[in-house]
Each structure stands twice: as C-alpha cells, then as structure tokens.
Scaffold this active site. Structure first.
Site, short mmCIF file in Angstrom:
data_model
loop_
_atom_site.label_atom_id
_atom_site.label_comp_id
_atom_site.label_asym_id
_atom_site.label_seq_id
_atom_site.Cartn_x
_atom_site.Cartn_y
_atom_site.Cartn_z
N HIS A 1 0.70 -1.16 0.13
CA HIS A 1 0.13 0.05 0.07
C HIS A 1 0.85 1.29 -0.03
O HIS A 1 1.69 1.56 0.87
CB HIS A 1 -0.89 -0.02 1.28
CG HIS A 1 -1.75 0.95 1.24
ND1 HIS A 1 -1.86 1.98 2.48
CD2 HIS A 1 -2.87 1.45 0.57
CE1 HIS A 1 -2.84 2.85 2.49
NE2 HIS A 1 -3.53 2.55 1.29
N ASP B 1 -1.51 6.54 -5.42
CA ASP B 1 -2.43 7.40 -5.47
C ASP B 1 -2.21 8.65 -6.42
O ASP B 1 -1.06 9.25 -6.35
CB ASP B 1 -2.76 8.23 -4.15
CG ASP B 1 -2.95 7.07 -3.11
OD1 ASP B 1 -4.10 6.61 -3.18
OD2 ASP B 1 -2.09 6.60 -2.16
N HIS C 1 -0.72 10.97 -1.68
CA HIS C 1 -2.17 10.60 -1.20
C HIS C 1 -2.96 11.59 -0.89
O HIS C 1 -4.06 11.69 -1.36
CB HIS C 1 -1.83 9.53 -0.02
CG HIS C 1 -3.08 9.35 0.72
ND1 HIS C 1 -3.88 10.08 1.59
CD2 HIS C 1 -3.96 8.19 0.31
CE1 HIS C 1 -4.91 9.55 2.13
NE2 HIS C 1 -5.08 8.33 1.26
N GLU D 1 -4.72 4.26 -7.94
CA GLU D 1 -5.82 4.80 -7.55
C GLU D 1 -5.87 6.24 -8.01
O GLU D 1 -5.15 6.93 -7.81
CB GLU D 1 -5.96 4.98 -6.02
CG GLU D 1 -7.20 5.53 -5.34
CD GLU D 1 -7.20 5.54 -3.93
OE1 GLU D 1 -6.63 5.09 -3.12
OE2 GLU D 1 -8.30 6.45 -3.55
O1 G3P Z 1 -6.04 1.00 -1.69
C1 G3P Z 1 -6.84 0.92 -0.68
C2 G3P Z 1 -6.39 2.37 0.19
O2 G3P Z 1 -5.58 2.93 -0.54
C3 G3P Z 1 -7.56 3.34 -0.01
O3 G3P Z 1 -7.43 4.24 1.02
O4 G3P Z 1 -7.04 6.49 1.82
O5 G3P Z 1 -5.16 4.78 1.76
O6 G3P Z 1 -6.07 5.76 -0.33
P1 G3P Z 1 -6.41 5.43 1.00
CA CA Z 2 -5.11 4.74 -2.02
#
Ligand code: G3P
Ligand code: CA
Length: 290
Positions: free
Chosen positions: A40, A69, A82, A150
């Site tokens: 992640h 992200d 992010h 993302e």
């Molecule tokens: O990939 C799942 C996760 O990244 C979603 O939440 O806020 O960490 O981008 P966040």
């Molecule tokens: Ca994410």
C-alpha cells in the site's frame, strides 16, 4: 443479473477462483487459496509512502503488487501523492511558507519537484521526491512490478481519467502484456465507470463497501470491489463473488489496510482475493506464504 448470480453460485460450488483477472494472473486467489499481497503506497511502513523508494522497497522484499494515489498539479502534471495537500508528506511548509493550505492543485510540477518527500519519514530518506506518474510508471516497469493505481479526488481534477489512461498508453501499459499488471481503482464510482468506458479492457476496482443491492449496477463496469477490512464479513465477500464483472469473471475483493497477522488471517478466511497492506512482509508471514 440472473446469469451473473447463477454463474457465481456455480463457481462457488465448484470451489473455483473467486476472481480471475485473467489466466496466469497472480492477483487471483483461486489457484492457491492465498490472497495476493499488495504493498500500500509501496512498502510504506518501511519507506516514505508513494515515493520511488517505497516501490523499490516492495520489490526488495519480494512483492510484485504495489498501490499508489494519483493527483494533478496546477500546470497539469500527474503526480503520485495521497493527500490533496502537500503538507503532511513533504517539507512544503518550509519551502513555501506563505502558500497554505499547500494544495497539490495550487503548485506547479516544478515547485513540487523541489520538495523533500522523504525527510518527514526518516533522515535516511531525505531528498526523496514526489514522483511524477511518468517517473513512477517507469520505475514500476523497471522493477517488473504490478500496479493498483488509485485515481484520488477525481472531482478536483476534471478529465483525470482520460489523462491517466493517455499516460498509461504512452508508457506502454495498455498493451496485452500489461493487462495482468494493472488495476485502476477509485472511491468515485463515476470515475471507475469513466475509465471502463474509455478503455474497456482495463481491469477496474471500486473502493468502499457498496450495498449488495448496488453490486449488479457496479458489475457493469468494475471487476473488483475493494473494501476497508473492518467493514467486511464472510457473507459480504461471498455476495460480491456472486456477481460477474464486465470481463465475464466473478468480481474480486481486495481488503485494505491490513497490517497485523490476526486481521490478515481473518480476511483471508473470508475468502478475499487480495490484501492491501503497509507491511507486506507481515501479511505474507501470517498467510504462511513465505
Ligand atoms: O487501496 C486502498 C486504499 O489505498 C484506500 O484508501 O485512503 O489509503 O487511499 P487510502
Ligand atoms: Ca490509495
């Protein structure tokens, strides 16, 4: 809907894969019963999130899937970060003290390129940069990694879906060889739908835990549903698996963000197809896939 549900029930009865991204893809759980492990924001417990160092660390630890992200600068460059603000993960407050609240969309790519995106995490990473998406894709390719991309805050960045797909195409990531190596996801289901309509071959995912009554609609354009782990139940995972996505395969489930062994074993027991984690080594050890 009926065909989707029946096919899903047959697949479940046969004990076959819950999600089949495509033949040979290691993002499916079905072959081994072991979920894919996705680093992640890169291996972000061990290197600053969303930097090239974080995806290098994931590769070094032996993981192929990374998550990131994507957002957009004032002058239209796609960058990997992010938050919609640069404040938490860079030294922007020191470099540009008069520019609060330091939103990504208020800074040019050149300005962001001056920022230190690693020193906040550890002095060992001082000097790490906010990567452009182009730089990031080249490093993912260099590392032979796979990407869960993302699209973040798409409401702030009109047209970001088309722009992201154009960049991915220019970098060679929309050809057949990359089909098993890319998933595009968003919390914004309209954004996921836009990606699917622009490039139907791309594997897509909706973030969140939509109601089961919503799944039939989402299955028109999403291949996976990726929920927060605390929202999950075995029954919900089964319900998602009971629908077929736009590529004719059962919908998959990647759970986030799981950083401890007990939770990893718990969601694996629910039958998820992937586990998104800041600590991929912890999850791998918990699943016994070391
Ligand atoms: O990939 C799942 C996760 O990244 C979603 O939440 O806020 O960490 O981008 P966040
Ligand atoms: Ca994410």
């Amino acid at each position: 809907m009926y065909a989707r549900v029946v096919a899903g029930a047959v697949a479940a009865a046969l004990g076959t894969a819950a999600v089949l991204l495509s033949p040979g893809s290691d993002a499916r759980a079905g072959d081994t019963g072991t979920p894919a492990v996705i680093a992640h924001r890169g291996a972000s417990a061990y290197a600053p999130e969303n930097t090239l160092a974080a995806i290098d660390k994931a590769a070094e630890l032996g993981f192929s899937w990374v998550e990131n992200d994507v957002q957009r600068t004032r002058d239209g460059e796609l960058v990997v970060l992010h938050d919609d603000s640069l404040q938490r993960t860079t030294d922007v407050e020191d470099v540009f003290p008069g520019r609060a609240p330091w939103k990504v969309r208020d800074f040019t790519a050149a300005e962001i390129g001056r920022l230190d995106a690693g020193g906040w995490f550890s002095p060992a990473y001082a000097g790490a940069r906010v990567p452009t998406l182009t730089q990031y894709m080249r490093r993912v390719e260099h590392n032979h990694e796979k990407l869960l991309l993302e699209i973040k805050n798409p409401e702030l960045y009109p047209g970001i879906e088309q722009q992201t797909l154009k960049l991915l195409g220019d970098e060679g990531w929309l050809d057949g060889r990359h089909r098993d190596r890319l998933i595009v996801q968003s919390f914004d289901t309209d954004s996921v739908r836009a990606v699917h309509e622009l490039k139907p071959a791309v594997t897509t995912a909706c973030l969140g835990t939509p109601a089961v009554t919503e799944l039939d609609r989402l299955a028109d354009f999403t291949d996976l549903v990726n929920p927060a782990h605390a929202s999950l139940t075995r029954e919900y995972v089964s319900a998602v698996h009971g629908f077929h996505g736009p590529h004719g395969r059962p919908l998959g489930v990647f759970a986030w963000t799981v950083d401890d062994a007990a939770t990893a074993r718990g969601v694996a027991g629910y039958g998820v197809d992937g586990i998104i984690t800041n600590k991929p080594d912890v999850v791998r050890a918990a699943l016994g896939s070391d």
